[in-house]
Design a protein around this motif. Structure first.
Motif, short mmCIF file in Angstrom:
data_model
loop_
_atom_site.label_atom_id
_atom_site.label_comp_id
_atom_site.label_asym_id
_atom_site.label_seq_id
_atom_site.Cartn_x
_atom_site.Cartn_y
_atom_site.Cartn_z
N ASN A 1 30.03 46.25 33.16
CA ASN A 1 28.67 46.83 33.13
C ASN A 1 27.92 46.57 31.83
O ASN A 1 26.89 47.17 31.58
CB ASN A 1 28.71 48.32 33.47
N MET A 2 28.41 45.66 31.00
CA MET A 2 27.65 45.29 29.81
C MET A 2 26.41 44.51 30.25
O MET A 2 26.55 43.53 31.00
CB MET A 2 28.50 44.45 28.85
N PRO A 3 25.21 44.92 29.80
CA PRO A 3 24.00 44.20 30.25
C PRO A 3 24.06 42.71 29.92
O PRO A 3 24.55 42.34 28.85
CB PRO A 3 22.87 44.90 29.46
N GLY A 4 23.58 41.88 30.87
CA GLY A 4 23.56 40.43 30.64
C GLY A 4 24.72 39.72 31.33
O GLY A 4 24.73 38.49 31.41
N PHE A 5 25.70 40.50 31.84
CA PHE A 5 26.83 39.87 32.56
C PHE A 5 26.47 39.79 34.04
O PHE A 5 26.00 40.77 34.63
CB PHE A 5 28.11 40.70 32.37
N GLU A 6 26.68 38.61 34.63
CA GLU A 6 26.29 38.43 36.03
C GLU A 6 27.34 37.62 36.79
O GLU A 6 27.86 36.62 36.28
CB GLU A 6 24.95 37.63 36.05
N VAL A 7 27.68 38.10 37.99
CA VAL A 7 28.52 37.29 38.89
C VAL A 7 27.56 36.45 39.71
O VAL A 7 26.83 36.98 40.56
CB VAL A 7 29.39 38.18 39.80
N ALA A 8 27.51 35.14 39.44
CA ALA A 8 26.46 34.31 40.05
C ALA A 8 26.86 33.76 41.42
O ALA A 8 26.00 33.42 42.22
CB ALA A 8 26.12 33.16 39.10
N HIS A 9 28.19 33.64 41.66
CA HIS A 9 28.60 32.99 42.92
C HIS A 9 30.06 33.31 43.19
O HIS A 9 30.87 33.35 42.26
CB HIS A 9 28.43 31.46 42.74
N ARG A 10 30.40 33.53 44.47
CA ARG A 10 31.82 33.64 44.82
C ARG A 10 32.27 32.28 45.36
O ARG A 10 31.70 31.78 46.34
CB ARG A 10 32.06 34.73 45.87
N CYS A 11 33.29 31.70 44.75
CA CYS A 11 33.74 30.37 45.15
C CYS A 11 34.64 30.45 46.38
O CYS A 11 35.36 31.43 46.56
CB CYS A 11 34.51 29.70 44.01
#
Ligand SMILES: Cc1cc2nc3c(=O)[nH]c(=O)nc-3n(C[C@H](O)[C@H](O)[C@H](O)COP(=O)(O)OP(=O)(O)OC[C@H]3O[C@@H](n4cnc5c(N)ncnc54)[C@H](O)[C@@H]3O)c2cc1C
Length: 476
Positions: free
Chosen positions: A101-111
């Motif tokens: 939950n640190m701001p700026g962290f993103e899961v962009a895609h599930r491979c």
């Protein structure tokens, strides 16, 4: 449980994070990037110090991070500003604990992959993720070393999983080959299938032995298992892939059919096709087979290089060079003759069966032969040997087979001592060792006679597009 935290975390970090994992929090280890796989030192994810170094801003991407999509806590490797060592810039890679939950962290895609359909694995993005300096594991610049140390033992989970798959394959192959009748006999009675099953069984015994031996070495906690873990990973993953292939072949069309499809038409849903898809990744993750070869070769050459390089290097002052040359000469004057002497006859072989003894003698003599051959190759090619991967890989294949033979013999001797009437383990070790000895013989022969130069030349021609005509005539 993230191993970097367990092995190198501060007491404060452990106090804060370990209870979370005890309650079921999930962790991930983020090293690989879209542009950087086997060569992580070239990573581009950065961690820039802000506020007098109290915080770091993480920027970059991490690819194929297992559990990354669902992790509560991630260990992320990033480049921190270079250190100046002897007036030169030295790249620093540092490990950071990042919370989801640190701001700026993103899961962009599930491979999605060929196999491992249940895996949660993704592309992760970091945009100015502010991480406190207290979240650095093991200090600035220690990240790469930490990753390598963690991987050394972490790697051993792979041979364990591969061995389990091989065992399950044996069970399936035995059951099917006894049940399936073609040309008036169970397919297992046709020699081509029987021999496949025989070699699968002996190889699985060797895989099991290698896994137990290297894991026991880790458990002892005193042994440096870098070499053994790499050999175990290399040997078991390659063997598992061949076993999966043979199991598909033994199951025939059913081997190629998915478990769902088999179930759909009323047959037992035996997932051999899935084994094959799932096990393929093991030759790539935790260090590819090629990188394992290079790593093992490097470990084998290192003691020699440390002695010889200062003598060959033009940078070493003349006096120092003479001293190093004299030291190397003294060392090799004692070391080299030892590689021609077998100590086997003075060993205590009490209780070891003649079959196992014979192989142990071969292992000892061939280990010496390998040491001599590597030494000769180093003398012939000097520093150039590091780039001669075809030669090095043969040496590594020989060494790895010798290690697997030693593990199989040792386990057979142990099992025999517990149950002398059961000759099964001895039989399997015997077959594995005989086959390995044949492979070793072939590898030694092709060190002397090979097509290395032509193979390399045609490979380079191919890369340069010389054989493009061969890529035509296919349906688009
Ligand atoms: C399912 C899955 C799970 C993964 N989990 C994680 C994870 O949790 N965390 C993480 O950080 N990463 C993870 N990875 C990444 C994995 O570790 C890398 O795929 C692996 O290190 C290889 O890197 P690469 O794919 O970029 O191949 P590359 O490094 O691009 O290599 C391509 C080919 O070239 C060969 N090659 C490269 N360099 C040399 C050389 N010097 N000499 C000879 N041959 C060479 C390689 O062996 C390979 O055959 C995962 C990947 C997958 C697919």
């Amino acid at each position: 449980m993230p191993q970097p935290l367990k092995l190198f975390g501060t007491p404060e970090q452990k106090k804060k994070y370990l209870p979370l994992f005890a309650k079921g929090a999930i962790s991930a280890f983020a090293l690989t990037e879209p542009e950087v796989g086997s060569d992580p030192a070239k990573m581009v994810t950065t961690a820039t110090p802000v506020g007098n170094g109290d915080y770091y801003l993480l920027n970059g991407q991490k690819l194929w991070c297992t559990n990354g999509n669902i992790a509560d806590v991630l260990v992320v490797m990033a480049k921190t500003p270079p250190a100046i060592v002897k007036g030169r810039e030295k790249t620093q890679i540092t490990a950071f604990i990042v919370e989801k939950n640190m701001p700026g962290f993103e899961v962009a895609h599930r491979c999605n992959f060929m196999g491992l359909k249940g895996i949660q694995n993704g592309l992760l993005k970091f945009h100015d993720v502010k991480v406190p300096k207290e979240n650095i594991i093991w200090g600035l610049g220690q990240g790469l070393k930490l990753a390598l140390i963690t991987l050394n033992t972490g790697r051993l989970t792979v041979p364990a999983a591969c061995t389990a798959m091989a065992k399950k394959s044996l069970l399936i192959a035995r059951d099917w080959s006894n049940r399936r009748v073609q040309w008036g006999a169970p397919v297992g009675h046709h020699e081509a299938v029987t021999s496949k099953i025989s070699l699968m069984t002996a190889t699985t015994f060797a895989m099991d032995s290698v896994t137990w031996l290297s894991s026991a070495m880790v458990d002892q906690g005193k042994v440096d298992v870098r070499l053994e873990a790499a050999m175990a990973k290399l040997f078991c993953t390659e063997a598992a892939w061949r076993i999966a292939d043979d199991t598909v072949q033994i199951r025939g069309g059913r081997g190629y059919e998915t478990a769902d499809s088999l179930r759909g038409r009323g047959e037992e849903p035996i997932p051999v096709e899935r084994f094959m898809r799932d096990t393929r990744i093991n030759l790539i993750i935790e260090g590819t087979s090629e990188i394992m070869h290079l790593f093992i070769a490097r470990e084998a050459m290192d003691p020699h290089l440390r002695r010889i390089l200062p003598v060959l290097s033009g940078k070493t002052p003349a006096g120092e060079r003479l001293k190093k040359a004299a030291e190397a000469l003294a060392h090799y004057a004692a070391w080299y003759p030892r590689q021609w002497v077998s100590l086997d006859r003075w060993r205590n072989h009490a209780g070891v069966s003649p079959v196992v003894r014979k192989h142990v003698r071969f292992i000892e003599q061939t280990s010496h032969r390998l040491a001599r051959s590597l030494f000769h190759a180093m003398a012939a090619h000097q520093q150039g040997l590091e780039k001669r991967q075809q030669i090095l890989f043969r040496f590594v294949n020989i060494g790895t087979d010798l290690f697997a033979m030693a593990a199989a013999c040792s386990r057979a001797a142990f099992l025999l001592s517990r149950s002398p009437s059961d000759r099964g383990p001895e039989e399997l070790a015997d077959l594995f060792c005989r086959e390995a000895a044949l492979r070793i013989d072939r590898e030694f022969k092709s060190q002397r006679r090979n097509d290395d130069k032509m193979i390399y030349r045609i490979g380079r021609n191919m890369l340069d597009g010389k054989y493009r005509w061969l890529e035509t005539g296919i349906v688009k």
